[in-house]
Design an enzyme around this catalytic site. Structure first.
Site, PDB file in Angstrom:
ATOM      1  N   HIS A  17       0.841  -1.195   0.000  1.00  0.00           N
ATOM      2  CA  HIS A  17       0.000   0.000   0.000  1.00  0.00           C
ATOM      3  C   HIS A  17       0.881   1.252   0.000  1.00  0.00           C
ATOM      4  CE1 HIS A  17      -3.329  -2.448   1.990  1.00  0.00           C
ATOM      5  NE2 HIS A  17      -2.255  -3.110   2.408  1.00  0.00           N
ATOM      6  N   TYR A  18       0.290   2.398  -0.374  1.00  0.00           N
ATOM      7  CA  TYR A  18       0.879   3.679   0.021  1.00  0.00           C
ATOM      8  C   TYR A  18      -0.048   4.326   1.040  1.00  0.00           C
ATOM      9  CZ  TYR A  18      -2.087   5.888  -3.664  1.00  0.00           C
ATOM     10  OH  TYR A  18      -3.118   6.307  -4.464  1.00  0.00           O
ATOM     11  N   THR A  19       0.506   5.248   1.830  1.00  0.00           N
ATOM     12  CA  THR A  19      -0.250   5.791   2.959  1.00  0.00           C
ATOM     13  C   THR A  19      -1.078   7.031   2.638  1.00  0.00           C
ATOM     14  OG1 THR A  19       1.605   7.180   3.666  1.00  0.00           O
ATOM     15  CG2 THR A  19       1.492   4.935   4.569  1.00  0.00           C
ATOM     16  N   GLU A  56       2.784  -0.858   4.441  1.00  0.00           N
ATOM     17  CA  GLU A  56       2.466   0.502   3.991  1.00  0.00           C
ATOM     18  C   GLU A  56       3.759   1.262   3.718  1.00  0.00           C
ATOM     19  OE1 GLU A  56      -0.417   2.197   3.604  1.00  0.00           O
ATOM     20  OE2 GLU A  56      -1.972   1.003   4.638  1.00  0.00           O
ATOM     21  N   HIS A  97      -2.670  -3.417  -3.217  1.00  0.00           N
ATOM     22  CA  HIS A  97      -4.031  -3.168  -2.752  1.00  0.00           C
ATOM     23  C   HIS A  97      -4.984  -3.038  -3.936  1.00  0.00           C
ATOM     24  CE1 HIS A  97      -6.499  -0.975   0.604  1.00  0.00           C
ATOM     25  NE2 HIS A  97      -6.968  -2.163   0.313  1.00  0.00           N
ATOM     26  N   ASP A 144      -3.784   2.042  -4.885  1.00  0.00           N
ATOM     27  CA  ASP A 144      -2.423   1.946  -4.377  1.00  0.00           C
ATOM     28  C   ASP A 144      -1.865   0.517  -4.559  1.00  0.00           C
ATOM     29  OD1 ASP A 144      -4.485   1.427  -2.355  1.00  0.00           O
ATOM     30  OD2 ASP A 144      -2.854   1.118  -0.939  1.00  0.00           O
TER      31      ASP A 144
END
Length: 258
Positions: free
Chosen positions: A41-43, A104, A151, A161
């Site tokens: 994921h990215y945050t 993440e 994700h 993401d």
């Protein structure tokens, strides 16, 4: 009370506190890790915002990797479930929180501008740290190269993401994910340019690849979003959701159906 009776009562109480005696001499052959996937994921936040969201909010992940300096934070033990995947599906397995490790990466994601959407890149040192961590995880849990997913793979109807700037090919070069052979893709692309398969074929190939999708032969919004998720991963230069010859060639190469 007699000393013998008192000793017996204390021994019984101590046994209740310690729990039952368990014999661990035998070990079943048919077992594996509860972890079947690693989801990236990215945050959409900076480090402080990411930490606040992942430690104080309703979502969590096992690991958080900062960008500069590239620092790995463990937020949830791998033996426990983190709440990072949500409503998700991959290869028929649903609600992947229970069967995955979430990682993440601190990254803003994207910025919508008058000239279009701007996606933020990942610093090389952040990806270097991720690769080291992934190699340890796959070894620890006996995972194969199909286990590392995004994700957007498991929830393409609502998530994008880790985005088109995420360097999946670098992970492939590190032996962590499968990557389509460029020569075979070029050969099949020429064939599919002459005769493009129908929508039902694309839906079938996407399901084989792992995505959740109905196979009804209609190019609806859900199908376009799944195609776009696949393209974002393997052809990030253009992820418009259109079923074209290059996308067909990528799918057939990965699935071994060309």
């Amino acid at each position: 009370m007699r000393p013998v009776a008192l000793s017996l009562i204390l021994a019984l109480l101590a046994g209740c506190t310690a729990g039952p005696l368990i014999d661990t001499r035998y070990n079943a052959r048919s077992q594996d890790s509860r972890v079947q996937y690693v989801v990236l994921h990215y945050t959409s936040e900076d480090l402080q915002g990411s930490l606040r969201q992942l430690t104080q909010g309703s979502v969590s992940s096992h690991y958080l990797i900062d960008a500069k300096p590239a620092t790995i934070y463990r937020l949830v033990g791998e033996e426990r479930r983190a709440w990072h995947a949500g409503d998700s599906q991959w290869h028929g397995r649903t609600w992947l929180n229970a069967s995955s490790i979430g990682i993440e990466l601190v990254n803003p994601g994207y910025l919508d501008t008058p000239n279009g959407r701007l996606w933020y890149p990942y610093p090389p040192e952040q990806i270097d740290a991720l690769i080291v961590l992934l190699k340890e995880i796959v070894k620890r849990h006996g995972l194969g190269p199909q286990a590392i997913i995004g994700h957007s793979d498991i929830a393409p109807q609502r998530k994008v993401d880790p985005g088109p700037q995420f360097p999946w090919k670098r992970l492939a070069e590190a032996g962590l994910v499968v990557w389509p052979d460029a020569r075979r893709v070029a050969e099949l692309q020429a064939r599919y340019a002459a005769r493009l398969p129908g929508v039902a074929w694309f839906q079938e190939q996407l399901v084989r690849n792992g995505y959740a999708l109905e196979r009804h032969g209609v190019l609806d919004d859900k199908t376009r979003r799944v195609i776009a998720a696949f393209q974002m991963k393997y052809r990030p230069a253009r992820f418009d959701g259109e079923p074209d010859a290059e996308t067909a060639a990528l799918l057939a190469t990965l699935n071994g159906t060309g």
